[in-house]
Design an enzyme around this catalytic site. Structure first.
Site, PDB file in Angstrom:
ATOM      1  N   GLU A 189       0.156  -0.649   4.224  1.00  0.00           N
ATOM      2  CA  GLU A 189       1.484  -0.577   4.842  1.00  0.00           C
ATOM      3  C   GLU A 189       2.168  -1.928   4.903  1.00  0.00           C
ATOM      4  O   GLU A 189       1.514  -2.945   5.096  1.00  0.00           O
ATOM      5  CB  GLU A 189       1.348  -0.169   6.309  1.00  0.00           C
ATOM      6  CG  GLU A 189       0.937   1.227   6.533  1.00  0.00           C
ATOM      7  CD  GLU A 189       0.742   1.455   8.031  1.00  0.00           C
ATOM      8  OE1 GLU A 189      -0.099   2.295   8.355  1.00  0.00           O
ATOM      9  OE2 GLU A 189       1.411   0.800   8.832  1.00  0.00           O
ATOM     10  N   CYS A 223       6.133  -7.674   7.799  1.00  0.00           N
ATOM     11  CA  CYS A 223       4.744  -7.747   8.240  1.00  0.00           C
ATOM     12  C   CYS A 223       3.885  -7.216   7.092  1.00  0.00           C
ATOM     13  O   CYS A 223       4.069  -6.085   6.647  1.00  0.00           O
ATOM     14  CB  CYS A 223       4.605  -6.871   9.490  1.00  0.00           C
ATOM     15  SG  CYS A 223       2.936  -6.706  10.087  1.00  0.00           S
ATOM     16  N   CYS A 244     -10.174  -2.624   8.057  1.00  0.00           N
ATOM     17  CA  CYS A 244     -10.491  -3.859   8.756  1.00  0.00           C
ATOM     18  C   CYS A 244     -11.859  -3.725   9.406  1.00  0.00           C
ATOM     19  O   CYS A 244     -12.148  -2.718  10.040  1.00  0.00           O
ATOM     20  CB  CYS A 244      -9.431  -4.146   9.825  1.00  0.00           C
ATOM     21  SG  CYS A 244      -9.724  -5.686  10.729  1.00  0.00           S
ATOM     22  N   CYS A 269     -11.255  -3.442  16.419  1.00  0.00           N
ATOM     23  CA  CYS A 269     -10.788  -3.501  17.809  1.00  0.00           C
ATOM     24  C   CYS A 269     -10.562  -2.081  18.325  1.00  0.00           C
ATOM     25  O   CYS A 269     -10.060  -1.224  17.593  1.00  0.00           O
ATOM     26  CB  CYS A 269      -9.508  -4.314  17.905  1.00  0.00           C
ATOM     27  SG  CYS A 269      -9.721  -5.986  17.261  1.00  0.00           S
ATOM     28  N   CYS A 309      -6.927  -0.412  18.082  1.00  0.00           N
ATOM     29  CA  CYS A 309      -6.130  -0.587  16.868  1.00  0.00           C
ATOM     30  C   CYS A 309      -6.394   0.509  15.836  1.00  0.00           C
ATOM     31  O   CYS A 309      -7.543   0.811  15.523  1.00  0.00           O
ATOM     32  CB  CYS A 309      -6.437  -1.955  16.256  1.00  0.00           C
ATOM     33  SG  CYS A 309      -5.655  -2.222  14.661  1.00  0.00           S
ATOM     34  N   CYS A 341       0.356  -1.568  13.585  1.00  0.00           N
ATOM     35  CA  CYS A 341      -0.289  -1.586  12.278  1.00  0.00           C
ATOM     36  C   CYS A 341      -1.278  -0.438  12.082  1.00  0.00           C
ATOM     37  O   CYS A 341      -1.984  -0.052  12.993  1.00  0.00           O
ATOM     38  CB  CYS A 341      -0.963  -2.934  12.033  1.00  0.00           C
ATOM     39  SG  CYS A 341      -2.261  -3.355  13.203  1.00  0.00           S
TER      40      CYS A 341
END
Ligand code: SAH
Ligand code: SF4
Length: 344
Positions: A95, A108, A115, A119, A122, A336
């Site tokens: 994205e 962004c 990832c 977290c 997220c 995100c």
């Protein structure tokens, strides 16, 4: 130098291209001309390079790719925020988010597919890292989004999917090319890199020669709260993150942004604000408070507005420089990783 067939041409630094050409008997000014076409004219086919000999165009065509991304989905909200889902050559989805600011257009960008930091708040961390993006794939997000928008982008935040400091080499290559006067020539002060706090990389980054802004996702003033939100805090606890910030301040002489998402009853209480103020006292930092963007996959709620304001006031009273970010693109899920996870 030998190249794997069909490397993305945006993956080459200026010096890489000069060397590639030199080894094939072409002069350096050809690299200037080619970068002019790539980063100023922003061409989409090599054939448009009308001051380049046909032989060299064919060499470029057979050696490099020009297209990295395919637009899969585009979502624009009332305030002009445009969120784009792109497919990569190997069909992974990433994205980019374009935000219209009063001072210009800001993008962004994503740095990894998924990832590994994971977290708990997220949406990006839901997908384990599949691979790093190359520097050219990160650059292509700017170029493609400019095409969709029909306008130039003048600010870049590296805050999309992924942990940029876990893809350090491609990150620094990307930063070098977009800042390069012959590249996109985006001013270093118009670029911000955000990290979850990879301590050794922050220290390495302190020596990176460009004056690019650094943002640290702190989100808590102590290890107890921070570990609950970010399991990376077990590897690099908050004391080490603060040490790395001090090191960066000393070496780079650049103010650091502290990102702090406000989550209801998790990290937004008055006593937590006091603790944060004490932790940051005397450091040349600036706190960016971000009301949490709720995601279906996580058990957290956005901080109530009165608590956001109270948190802001406490930091201000302690003479900490702070802003409370007005949310943007909320109606299209601008945080995100959310568009991607919805699409799947
Ligand atoms: N991995 C890097 C950069 C990408 S995340 C990092 O963590 O810093 C960019 C920022 O968005 C981080 O501060 C992150 O904590 C924040 N963020 C992630 N999910 C969010 C959400 N749902 N609402 C608000 N901010 C979020
Ligand atoms: Fe990764 Fe950043 Fe999301 Fe954490 S907040 S999971 S580091 S993208």
């Amino acid at each position: 130098m030998t190249w794997v067939m069909n490397v993305l041409i945006y993956d080459l630094t200026f010096d890489d291209l000069v060397l590639f050409l030199k080894e094939r008997g072409y002069k350096k000014y050809r690299a200037d001309q080619i970068w002019q076409w790539l980063y100023k004219q922003k061409i989409t086919t090599f054939q448009e390079m009308n001051n380049i000999p046909q032989g060299l165009i064919e060499l470029l065509e057979s050696s490099f790719e020009l297209k990295a991304l395919k637009m899969v989905l585009k979502n624009t909200s009332e305030d002009g925020t445009m969120k784009v889902l792109y497919g990569l050559k190997d069909d992974h989805l990433i994205e980019s988010v374009l935000m219209k600011q009063h001072y210009g257009n800001s993008i962004c960008v994503t740095t990894q597919v998924g990832c590994n930091i994971g977290c708990s708040f997220c949406a990006s961390g839901l997908l384990k890292k599949q691979r790093d993006l190359t520097s050219g794939e990160i650059i292509a997000q700017i170029l493609e989004t400019e095409r969709l928008l029909g306008e130039r982008i003048n600010y870049v935040v590296v805050m999309g999917i992924g942990e940029p400091m876990d893809n350090y080499e491609n990150l620094t290559k990307f930063l070098t090319t977009i800042n390069h006067p012959k590249g996109l020539a985006i001013g270093a002060r118009h670029i911000t890199v955000s990290t979850s706090g990879i301590v050794p990389k922050i220290k390495e980054y302190a020596h990176f020669p460009l004056q690019i802004n650094l943002a640290i996702s702190l989100h808590a003033p102590n290890n107890e709260i921070r570990t609950a939100l970010m399991k990376i805090n077990k590897a690099y606890p908050i004391e080490q993150v603060i040490d790395a910030i001090k090191y960066y301040l000393e070496v780079a002489h650049r103010r650091v942004t502290i990102e702090y998402i406000l989550i209801d009853a998790v990290n937004d209480m008055p006593e937590v604000a006091h603790e944060l103020a004490a932790l940051l006292k005397g450091l040349n930092v600036y706190v960016n408070l971000i009301p949490y963007n709720e995601v279906i996959e996580a058990p957290y709620q956005r901080s109530k507005i009165e608590n956001q304001l109270k948190f802001y006031d406490i930091l201000t009273k302690h003479h900490i420089q702070v802003t409370l970010r007005k949310e943007q693109g909320h109606d299209i899920n601008a945080a995100c990783g959310q568009l991607r996870s919805q699409h799947l």
